[in-house]
Design a protein around this motif. Sequence first.
Motif, short mmCIF file in Angstrom:
data_model
loop_
_atom_site.label_atom_id
_atom_site.label_comp_id
_atom_site.label_asym_id
_atom_site.label_seq_id
_atom_site.Cartn_x
_atom_site.Cartn_y
_atom_site.Cartn_z
N ASP A 121 75.57 39.22 -59.58
CA ASP A 121 75.01 39.27 -58.23
C ASP A 121 76.05 39.04 -57.14
OD1 ASP A 121 75.17 36.54 -58.75
OD2 ASP A 121 73.35 36.06 -57.63
N ASP A 146 81.01 35.58 -59.84
CA ASP A 146 80.55 36.80 -60.51
C ASP A 146 81.70 37.82 -60.54
OD1 ASP A 146 77.29 36.73 -60.61
OD2 ASP A 146 78.03 35.70 -58.83
N ASP A 160 73.24 36.66 -54.56
CA ASP A 160 74.20 35.71 -53.98
C ASP A 160 75.34 36.48 -53.30
OD1 ASP A 160 75.35 33.32 -53.34
OD2 ASP A 160 75.88 32.74 -55.38
N PHE A 166 68.92 33.98 -51.21
CA PHE A 166 70.04 33.06 -51.08
C PHE A 166 70.39 32.84 -49.61
CE2 PHE A 166 71.02 33.98 -55.55
CZ PHE A 166 71.48 32.75 -55.98
N TRP A 209 76.36 31.83 -47.98
CA TRP A 209 76.96 32.06 -49.29
C TRP A 209 77.14 33.56 -49.54
CZ3 TRP A 209 73.42 28.46 -52.77
CH2 TRP A 209 73.59 27.15 -52.34
N GLU A 259 67.33 25.71 -60.70
CA GLU A 259 68.65 26.32 -60.59
C GLU A 259 68.44 27.62 -59.82
OE1 GLU A 259 71.57 29.21 -61.19
OE2 GLU A 259 69.61 29.34 -62.16
N TRP A 260 69.43 28.02 -59.02
CA TRP A 260 69.24 29.12 -58.08
C TRP A 260 68.87 30.47 -58.72
CZ3 TRP A 260 67.93 30.81 -53.54
CH2 TRP A 260 68.04 29.98 -52.42
N TRP A 267 80.38 28.20 -62.60
CA TRP A 267 79.18 28.60 -63.33
C TRP A 267 79.37 29.89 -64.16
CZ3 TRP A 267 78.79 28.04 -57.81
CH2 TRP A 267 78.11 26.90 -57.34
#
Length: 328
Positions: free
Chosen positions: A10, A15, A39, A75, A79, A173-174, A248
Amino acid sequence: MTEKIYFNHDGGVDDLISLFLLLQMDNIELIGVGVVDADSYVVPATEASRKIIDRFGHGTQLSVAVSNSRAVHPFPKEWRLAAYSENSLPLLNESGKITTPEASAPAHVDLFNKLQRTADPVTLLFTGPLTDLARVLKSDPSIEKKIKRLIWMGGTFLEKGNVAEPDCDGTQEWNSFWDPDAVKTVFNSSVPIDLVSLESTNNVPLTKKIRQRWASQRRYPGLDFIGNSYAFVPELNFFETNSTYYLWDVLTTCYLFDPSIVKTKEIKCDVKLGFPSGGQTFLTETGRKATLVYDVDSTKFFDLIDRLAKETEQPSYQSRFYFDSFLN
Ligand code: AGV
Ligand code: CA
Protein backbone atom coordinates in the motif's frame (compact mmCIF):
# COMPACT_ATOMS: atom_id res chain seq x y z
CA MET A 1 13.61 -24.07 -5.66
CA THR A 2 12.34 -20.59 -6.35
CA GLU A 3 9.07 -19.58 -4.75
CA LYS A 4 6.48 -17.69 -6.80
CA ILE A 5 5.42 -14.50 -5.02
CA TYR A 6 2.64 -12.01 -5.68
CA PHE A 7 3.21 -8.79 -3.73
CA ASN A 8 0.32 -6.50 -2.82
CA HIS A 9 1.41 -3.39 -0.92
CA ASP A 10 0.00 0.00 0.00
CA GLY A 11 2.77 2.38 -0.96
CA GLY A 12 4.14 3.34 2.46
CA VAL A 13 7.84 3.97 2.91
CA ASP A 14 8.46 0.45 4.22
CA ASP A 15 6.21 -1.07 1.52
CA LEU A 16 8.43 0.47 -1.16
CA ILE A 17 11.62 -0.64 0.59
CA SER A 18 10.08 -4.12 0.76
CA LEU A 19 9.62 -4.08 -3.01
CA PHE A 20 13.28 -3.10 -3.40
CA LEU A 21 14.38 -5.97 -1.11
CA LEU A 22 12.17 -8.54 -2.85
CA LEU A 23 13.89 -7.67 -6.13
CA GLN A 24 17.25 -8.59 -4.54
CA MET A 25 16.21 -12.05 -3.27
CA ASP A 26 17.54 -14.94 -5.31
CA ASN A 27 15.18 -17.66 -4.08
CA ILE A 28 11.98 -15.98 -5.23
CA GLU A 29 10.24 -15.21 -8.49
CA LEU A 30 8.09 -12.08 -8.29
CA ILE A 31 5.08 -12.70 -10.56
CA GLY A 32 3.06 -9.58 -9.82
CA VAL A 33 2.77 -6.35 -7.86
CA GLY A 34 -0.40 -4.53 -6.82
CA VAL A 35 -0.55 -1.12 -5.14
CA VAL A 36 -3.38 -0.02 -2.83
CA ASP A 37 -4.51 3.56 -2.12
CA ALA A 38 -4.14 3.09 1.64
CA ASP A 39 -0.99 4.28 3.47
CA SER A 40 -0.10 6.37 0.39
CA TYR A 41 -1.64 8.11 -2.62
CA VAL A 42 -1.87 5.40 -5.21
CA VAL A 43 -0.66 7.41 -8.24
CA PRO A 44 2.78 8.39 -6.87
CA ALA A 45 3.05 5.03 -5.04
CA THR A 46 2.51 3.16 -8.31
CA GLU A 47 4.98 5.34 -10.20
CA ALA A 48 7.57 4.88 -7.44
CA SER A 49 7.03 1.09 -7.60
CA ARG A 50 7.61 1.08 -11.36
CA LYS A 51 10.75 3.18 -10.94
CA ILE A 52 12.10 0.87 -8.22
CA ILE A 53 11.64 -2.11 -10.57
CA ASP A 54 13.44 -0.19 -13.35
CA ARG A 55 16.32 0.92 -11.14
CA PHE A 56 16.81 -2.09 -8.87
CA GLY A 57 14.99 -4.97 -10.59
CA HIS A 58 17.95 -6.47 -12.51
CA GLY A 59 15.86 -6.55 -15.68
CA THR A 60 12.78 -8.16 -14.08
CA GLN A 61 9.85 -7.90 -16.50
CA LEU A 62 6.74 -6.96 -14.54
CA SER A 63 3.76 -4.69 -14.71
CA VAL A 64 2.38 -2.88 -11.67
CA ALA A 65 -1.37 -3.06 -11.04
CA VAL A 66 -3.30 -0.23 -9.42
CA SER A 67 -5.95 -1.15 -6.87
CA ASN A 68 -9.39 0.44 -6.95
CA SER A 69 -10.21 -0.76 -3.42
CA ARG A 70 -11.21 2.02 -1.04
CA ALA A 71 -10.99 2.51 2.70
CA VAL A 72 -13.52 1.87 5.39
CA HIS A 73 -11.19 3.87 7.68
CA PRO A 74 -8.71 5.97 5.64
CA PHE A 75 -5.10 6.58 6.71
CA PRO A 76 -4.06 10.06 7.93
CA LYS A 77 -3.10 12.33 5.03
CA GLU A 78 0.23 13.24 6.70
CA TRP A 79 1.42 9.64 6.38
CA ARG A 80 0.04 9.14 2.89
CA LEU A 81 1.97 12.14 1.56
CA ALA A 82 5.33 10.33 1.89
CA ALA A 83 4.52 8.59 -1.43
CA TYR A 84 5.04 11.91 -3.24
CA SER A 85 8.47 12.30 -1.64
CA GLU A 86 9.43 8.71 -2.50
CA ASN A 87 8.37 9.21 -6.10
CA SER A 88 10.53 12.35 -6.28
CA LEU A 89 13.79 10.79 -5.04
CA PRO A 90 16.57 11.74 -7.49
CA LEU A 91 17.89 8.17 -7.17
CA LEU A 92 14.69 6.92 -8.84
CA ASN A 93 14.53 9.67 -11.46
CA GLU A 94 18.01 9.71 -12.97
CA SER A 95 16.87 8.35 -16.36
CA GLY A 96 13.86 10.66 -16.60
CA LYS A 97 11.60 7.89 -17.91
CA ILE A 98 9.64 4.89 -16.62
CA THR A 99 9.97 1.60 -18.50
CA THR A 100 8.05 -0.84 -16.28
CA PRO A 101 4.41 -0.55 -17.42
CA GLU A 102 1.23 -0.15 -15.43
CA ALA A 103 -0.98 -3.28 -15.68
CA SER A 104 -4.19 -2.90 -17.64
CA ALA A 105 -6.41 -4.59 -15.02
CA PRO A 106 -7.11 -3.31 -11.49
CA ALA A 107 -5.03 -4.99 -8.76
CA HIS A 108 -7.61 -7.54 -7.59
CA VAL A 109 -8.28 -8.65 -11.19
CA ASP A 110 -4.55 -8.78 -11.92
CA LEU A 111 -4.09 -11.02 -8.88
CA PHE A 112 -7.02 -13.23 -9.89
CA ASN A 113 -5.71 -13.63 -13.46
CA LYS A 114 -2.21 -14.47 -12.31
CA LEU A 115 -3.52 -17.07 -9.85
CA GLN A 116 -5.73 -18.63 -12.49
CA ARG A 117 -2.89 -18.96 -14.96
CA THR A 118 -0.32 -20.42 -12.60
CA ALA A 119 0.49 -24.14 -12.49
CA ASP A 120 2.24 -24.08 -9.07
CA PRO A 121 0.55 -22.42 -6.09
CA VAL A 122 1.64 -18.86 -5.32
CA THR A 123 2.72 -17.29 -2.03
CA LEU A 124 0.97 -14.00 -1.35
CA LEU A 125 2.84 -11.23 0.45
CA PHE A 126 0.47 -8.50 1.66
CA THR A 127 1.90 -5.51 3.51
CA GLY A 128 -1.25 -3.38 3.50
CA PRO A 129 -4.99 -4.05 3.88
CA LEU A 130 -6.42 -7.38 2.65
CA THR A 131 -9.20 -5.88 0.51
CA ASP A 132 -7.91 -7.02 -2.89
CA LEU A 133 -7.48 -10.60 -1.66
CA ALA A 134 -10.94 -10.60 -0.07
CA ARG A 135 -12.45 -9.47 -3.39
CA VAL A 136 -10.65 -12.29 -5.22
CA LEU A 137 -11.86 -14.91 -2.72
CA LYS A 138 -15.41 -13.58 -2.89
CA SER A 139 -15.54 -13.63 -6.67
CA ASP A 140 -14.43 -17.29 -6.84
CA PRO A 141 -13.73 -19.20 -3.61
CA SER A 142 -12.20 -22.10 -5.59
CA ILE A 143 -9.22 -19.86 -6.41
CA GLU A 144 -7.97 -20.74 -2.90
CA LYS A 145 -6.26 -23.85 -4.18
CA LYS A 146 -3.88 -21.69 -6.22
CA ILE A 147 -2.66 -19.95 -3.07
CA LYS A 148 0.17 -21.69 -1.23
CA ARG A 149 0.00 -19.37 1.75
CA LEU A 150 -0.50 -15.75 2.72
CA ILE A 151 2.14 -13.79 4.62
CA TRP A 152 0.43 -10.70 6.03
CA MET A 153 1.72 -7.72 7.97
CA GLY A 154 -1.32 -6.99 10.05
CA GLY A 155 -3.21 -7.43 13.27
CA THR A 156 -2.08 -7.69 16.85
CA PHE A 157 -3.01 -9.64 19.94
CA LEU A 158 -1.53 -7.08 22.29
CA GLU A 159 -3.88 -4.88 24.31
CA LYS A 160 -2.80 -1.78 22.43
CA GLY A 161 -2.84 -1.49 18.64
CA ASN A 162 -1.35 1.34 16.59
CA VAL A 163 -4.50 3.24 15.57
CA ALA A 164 -5.26 6.51 17.35
CA GLU A 165 -8.49 7.71 15.73
CA PRO A 166 -11.68 9.03 17.30
CA ASP A 167 -13.83 6.20 15.93
CA CYS A 168 -12.02 3.26 17.52
CA ASP A 169 -10.99 1.88 20.91
CA GLY A 170 -7.25 1.74 20.17
CA THR A 171 -6.98 -2.06 20.06
CA GLN A 172 -6.49 -2.32 16.28
CA GLU A 173 -3.52 -2.52 13.96
CA TRP A 174 -3.90 -0.15 11.00
CA ASN A 175 -3.96 -2.60 8.06
CA SER A 176 -6.72 -4.52 9.78
CA PHE A 177 -8.63 -1.35 10.77
CA TRP A 178 -8.58 0.00 7.19
CA ASP A 179 -10.98 -2.78 6.10
CA PRO A 180 -12.05 -5.18 8.91
CA ASP A 181 -14.53 -7.09 6.71
CA ALA A 182 -11.73 -8.01 4.32
CA VAL A 183 -9.81 -9.58 7.21
CA LYS A 184 -12.92 -11.57 8.14
CA THR A 185 -13.34 -12.84 4.57
CA VAL A 186 -9.70 -13.93 4.39
CA PHE A 187 -9.85 -15.54 7.85
CA ASN A 188 -12.95 -17.47 6.73
CA SER A 189 -11.02 -19.04 3.85
CA SER A 190 -8.74 -22.05 4.30
CA VAL A 191 -5.65 -20.28 2.98
CA PRO A 192 -2.70 -20.92 5.37
CA ILE A 193 -1.76 -17.60 7.00
CA ASP A 194 1.47 -16.34 8.56
CA LEU A 195 0.83 -13.19 10.57
CA VAL A 196 3.55 -10.65 11.18
CA SER A 197 1.77 -8.56 13.77
CA LEU A 198 2.82 -5.82 16.16
CA GLU A 199 4.19 -8.43 18.62
CA SER A 200 7.31 -8.80 16.48
CA THR A 201 7.42 -5.45 14.68
CA ASN A 202 7.45 -3.55 18.01
CA ASN A 203 10.97 -4.96 18.44
CA VAL A 204 12.29 -3.17 15.35
CA PRO A 205 11.66 0.57 15.61
CA LEU A 206 13.45 2.99 13.32
CA THR A 207 16.22 4.55 15.45
CA LYS A 208 18.98 7.14 15.01
CA LYS A 209 21.54 4.36 15.30
CA ILE A 210 20.09 2.36 12.42
CA ARG A 211 19.80 5.50 10.28
CA GLN A 212 23.52 6.12 10.92
CA ARG A 213 24.37 2.57 9.94
CA TRP A 214 22.73 3.14 6.54
CA ALA A 215 24.11 6.65 6.15
CA SER A 216 27.68 5.54 6.66
CA GLN A 217 27.26 2.92 3.94
CA ARG A 218 25.49 5.16 1.45
CA ARG A 219 28.14 4.46 -1.18
CA TYR A 220 26.03 1.35 -1.83
CA PRO A 221 23.09 2.61 -3.90
CA GLY A 222 20.69 0.15 -2.25
CA LEU A 223 21.51 1.40 1.23
CA ASP A 224 21.40 4.99 -0.01
CA PHE A 225 17.87 4.30 -1.25
CA ILE A 226 16.87 2.80 2.12
CA GLY A 227 18.41 5.67 4.11
CA ASN A 228 16.81 8.32 1.92
CA SER A 229 13.41 6.61 2.06
CA TYR A 230 13.39 6.39 5.85
CA ALA A 231 14.39 10.06 5.99
CA PHE A 232 10.71 10.84 5.22
CA VAL A 233 9.46 9.29 8.50
CA PRO A 234 10.19 9.89 12.20
CA GLU A 235 12.26 7.55 14.37
CA LEU A 236 11.73 6.44 17.96
CA ASN A 237 13.32 9.02 20.25
CA PHE A 238 12.45 9.41 23.91
CA PHE A 239 8.99 7.84 23.73
CA GLU A 240 6.63 6.41 21.13
CA THR A 241 4.30 8.87 19.38
CA ASN A 242 1.44 8.15 16.98
CA SER A 243 3.82 8.62 14.04
CA THR A 244 6.82 6.64 15.30
CA TYR A 245 7.96 4.36 12.51
CA TYR A 246 8.77 0.65 12.82
CA LEU A 247 10.15 -1.71 10.20
CA TRP A 248 6.79 -3.49 9.95
CA ASP A 249 6.72 -4.48 6.26
CA VAL A 250 10.47 -4.87 5.88
CA LEU A 251 10.46 -7.46 8.68
CA THR A 252 7.58 -9.26 6.97
CA THR A 253 9.46 -9.33 3.67
CA CYS A 254 12.71 -10.49 5.27
CA TYR A 255 10.80 -13.24 7.11
CA LEU A 256 9.70 -14.55 3.73
CA PHE A 257 13.35 -14.80 2.65
CA ASP A 258 14.78 -16.16 5.89
CA PRO A 259 12.35 -17.45 8.54
CA SER A 260 15.28 -18.18 10.89
CA ILE A 261 15.36 -14.49 11.94
CA VAL A 262 12.07 -14.81 13.86
CA LYS A 263 10.21 -16.95 16.37
CA THR A 264 6.74 -18.26 15.54
CA LYS A 265 3.92 -20.07 17.28
CA GLU A 266 0.63 -21.61 16.19
CA ILE A 267 -2.50 -19.71 17.23
CA LYS A 268 -6.24 -19.66 16.63
CA CYS A 269 -7.71 -16.26 15.96
CA ASP A 270 -10.62 -14.18 14.73
CA VAL A 271 -11.38 -10.52 13.99
CA LYS A 272 -14.03 -8.19 15.43
CA LEU A 273 -16.39 -6.17 13.22
CA GLY A 274 -18.26 -2.94 13.90
CA PHE A 275 -17.79 0.03 16.24
CA PRO A 276 -15.63 0.52 18.29
CA SER A 277 -13.40 -2.59 17.98
CA GLY A 278 -13.74 -3.37 14.24
CA GLY A 279 -10.42 -4.71 12.99
CA GLN A 280 -9.29 -5.97 16.38
CA THR A 281 -7.77 -9.44 15.99
CA PHE A 282 -8.10 -11.74 19.00
CA LEU A 283 -7.23 -15.25 20.14
CA THR A 284 -10.04 -17.77 20.47
CA GLU A 285 -10.22 -21.57 20.51
CA THR A 286 -13.02 -21.41 17.94
CA GLY A 287 -10.97 -19.24 15.57
CA ARG A 288 -8.97 -20.06 12.44
CA LYS A 289 -5.44 -21.43 12.62
CA ALA A 290 -2.51 -19.12 11.87
CA THR A 291 1.23 -18.96 12.40
CA LEU A 292 2.09 -15.90 14.48
CA VAL A 293 5.51 -14.29 14.22
CA TYR A 294 6.01 -12.93 17.73
CA ASP A 295 9.72 -12.19 18.08
CA VAL A 296 12.72 -11.25 15.94
CA ASP A 297 16.49 -11.46 16.24
CA SER A 298 17.16 -7.82 15.39
CA THR A 299 20.92 -8.30 14.83
CA LYS A 300 20.28 -10.97 12.21
CA PHE A 301 17.48 -8.85 10.72
CA PHE A 302 19.54 -5.68 10.21
CA ASP A 303 22.48 -7.74 8.89
CA LEU A 304 20.16 -9.32 6.34
CA ILE A 305 18.93 -5.93 5.12
CA ASP A 306 22.56 -4.82 4.64
CA ARG A 307 23.45 -7.98 2.80
CA LEU A 308 20.51 -7.81 0.39
CA ALA A 309 20.96 -4.09 -0.25
CA LYS A 310 24.71 -4.37 -0.86
CA GLU A 311 24.51 -7.25 -3.27
CA THR A 312 22.50 -5.23 -5.73
CA GLU A 313 25.38 -3.12 -7.14
CA GLN A 314 28.99 -2.12 -6.67
CA PRO A 315 29.54 0.92 -4.44
CA SER A 316 29.43 4.27 -6.13
CA TYR A 317 32.98 5.50 -6.79
CA GLN A 318 31.98 9.14 -6.66
CA SER A 319 31.47 8.81 -2.93
CA ARG A 320 33.65 11.17 -0.93
CA PHE A 321 33.64 8.68 1.90
CA TYR A 322 34.97 6.00 -0.42
CA PHE A 323 38.01 8.07 -1.38
CA ASP A 324 38.57 9.07 2.24
CA SER A 325 38.81 5.45 3.20
CA PHE A 326 41.70 5.08 0.74
CA LEU A 327 43.54 8.08 2.14
CA ASN A 328 43.44 6.88 5.74
O1 AGV B 1 0.44 -0.81 10.85
C1 AGV B 1 1.60 -0.92 10.13
C2 AGV B 1 1.39 -0.70 8.63
C3 AGV B 1 2.55 -1.28 7.83
O2 AGV B 1 2.08 -1.99 6.72
N1 AGV B 1 1.33 0.71 8.17
C4 AGV B 1 2.74 1.11 8.05
C5 AGV B 1 3.43 -0.09 7.43
O3 AGV B 1 3.51 0.08 6.02
C6 AGV B 1 0.43 1.65 8.82
C7 AGV B 1 0.99 2.52 9.91
C8 AGV B 1 0.86 2.37 11.28
N2 AGV B 1 1.50 3.39 11.93
C9 AGV B 1 2.05 4.20 10.98
C10 AGV B 1 1.73 3.68 9.71
C11 AGV B 1 2.83 5.39 11.04
N3 AGV B 1 3.20 5.91 12.21
N4 AGV B 1 3.21 5.96 9.88
C12 AGV B 1 2.86 5.43 8.70
N5 AGV B 1 2.13 4.28 8.58
CA1 CA C 1 2.16 -1.12 4.49
